[in-house]
Write an enzyme that holds these catalytic residues in place. Structure first.
Site, PDB file in Angstrom:
ATOM      1  CD  GLU A 116      -2.725   1.151   2.555  1.00 40.97           C
ATOM      2  OE1 GLU A 116      -3.536   2.064   2.713  1.00 40.97           O
ATOM      3  OE2 GLU A 116      -2.496   0.286   3.418  1.00 40.97           O
ATOM      4  CG  HIS A 125      -0.667   5.842  -1.224  1.00 42.83           C
ATOM      5  ND1 HIS A 125      -1.672   5.180  -1.890  1.00 42.83           N
ATOM      6  CD2 HIS A 125      -0.920   5.673   0.102  1.00 42.83           C
ATOM      7  CE1 HIS A 125      -2.499   4.636  -1.000  1.00 42.83           C
ATOM      8  NE2 HIS A 125      -2.054   4.916   0.201  1.00 42.83           N
ATOM      9  CG  HIS A 153      -6.909   3.929   0.042  1.00 40.93           C
ATOM     10  ND1 HIS A 153      -7.184   5.189   0.549  1.00 40.93           N
ATOM     11  CD2 HIS A 153      -5.642   3.632   0.431  1.00 40.93           C
ATOM     12  CE1 HIS A 153      -6.127   5.623   1.202  1.00 40.93           C
ATOM     13  NE2 HIS A 153      -5.177   4.699   1.155  1.00 40.93           N
ATOM     14  CG  ASP A 206      -0.783   4.631   4.372  1.00 42.06           C
ATOM     15  OD1 ASP A 206      -0.963   4.827   3.154  1.00 42.06           O
ATOM     16  OD2 ASP A 206      -1.550   5.058   5.246  1.00 42.06           O
TER      17      ASP A 206
END
Length: 326
Positions: A7, A9, A163, A286
């Protein structure tokens, strides 16, 4: 021991500009979080600087995904154009770093037929799944118009990552307001609201019978299951009322994977292992919103009860779910 972070980004500047240009009733103020600190610089880099950050954390491979809200607030034409562009850019990055990167596709959810077509195209390019959000405008993810998308995802073995996204303006005004603007936003996003939204989206898919129709479909939820795993006892009471084949908690254990999202609290790990099985857990940081250092990651990994469970969490489950060969 290999470490796959799923995950992680990035963002497309022209997409951010398009979201910022939307009228207030359709916009997403959470994009301002991208600009905190050096987040924006890191989000825009899917090359050497990102690889260096991975090396510093001890991460062997990242699965790239656009930062929220993706293309979901956009009109269909813009969503189609920018989803395709984002996927082409991500594919190029993976091509430059094939041993270090994979990617989730971005889908133009405002146009369900186009979303199916883009999922198929991206799967052909080597994407390992898709990241979506629980609502497109006022339309929830479990609306029947998206059922073909889930059927296609199941057939292609493309897991769908749900998400978190900001609640609607009406909900924010009713539930998450009354403080200063920054606190209102934090409460509606990373402090609480984001996670309820994602958990509810997954729960609605279960209650809609999505997994009875598509038993091979796999979902991914971040943040240790977005609170859903902490309330399965009550959620199970929905099963008979909704006419489901199984209990909600059974679908959680067979059709939902959960990620750590940089939340390395041993108490969360212990609880999740009581609710679901070790082969449902996935590592993620994250990035760049959370940046655990290598020492913190290594310390957390000692909390697993067995070496086998630890190996599943760090890479084994990701390899199996996403078809990754290290």
């Amino acid at each position: 021991m290999a470490l796959i972070a799923i995950e992680e980004h990035w963002n497309l500047p022209e997409l951010t500009s398009a979201v910022q240009a939307l009228p207030e009733d359709r916009g997403d103020p959470s994009v301002m979080l991208d600009g905190l600190g050096d987040n924006l610089e890191r989000l825009h880099d899917i090359g050497d600087a990102r690889i260096a950050a991975m090396d510093a954390q001890g991460v062997d491979l990242q699965i790239l995904s656009l930062a929220p809200p993706g293309t979901q607030p956009l009109e269909p034409a813009d969503a189609r154009t920018l989803s395709r562009r984002a996927n082409d850019i991500a594919a190029e990055a993976v091509g430059r770093h094939p041993t270090r990167l994979r990617a989730f596709s971005t889908l133009p959810m405002a146009d369900p037929a186009a979303a199916v077509a883009e999922l198929e195209r991206a799967a052909g390019l080597g994407f390992v799944g898709a990241m979506v959000y629980g609502r497109t405008g006022e339309t929830p993810l479990d609306d029947p118009r998206y059922d073909h998308l889930f059927a296609t995802a199941a057939a292609l073995r493309q897991p769908i990552f749900i998400h978190p996204q900001i609640p609607t303006r009406t909900v924010r005004d009713a539930v998450y307001s009354g403080f200063d603007p920054v606190t209102d936003l934090a409460l509606a996003t990373f402090g609480w609201g984001w996670h309820l939204e994602a958990a509810l989206a997954a729960l609605r898919l279960i209650v809609r019978g999505t997994f009875d129709r598509h038993p091979d479909l796999q979902l991914v939820l971040g943040h240790w299951g977005e609170l859903l795993l902490f309330w399965t006892d009550r959620a199970d009471s929905l099963s008979s009322i909704a006419g489901l084949d199984r209990k909600v908690s059974d679908y959680v254990r067979s059709n939902i994977h959960v990620t750590s999202s940089g939340m390395f609290d041993p108490a969360l790990l212990r609880h999740v292992l009581e609710v679901t099985t070790p082969d449902r857990l996935l590592f993620s940081t994250d990035y760049p919103f959370q940046r655990p250092v290598k020492a913190d990651i290594e310390k957390f990994l000692t909390e697993f009860p067995t070496d086998e469970d630890r190996a599943k969490f760090t890479a084994g489950n990701a390899c199996s779910l996403f078809g990754i060969n290290l």
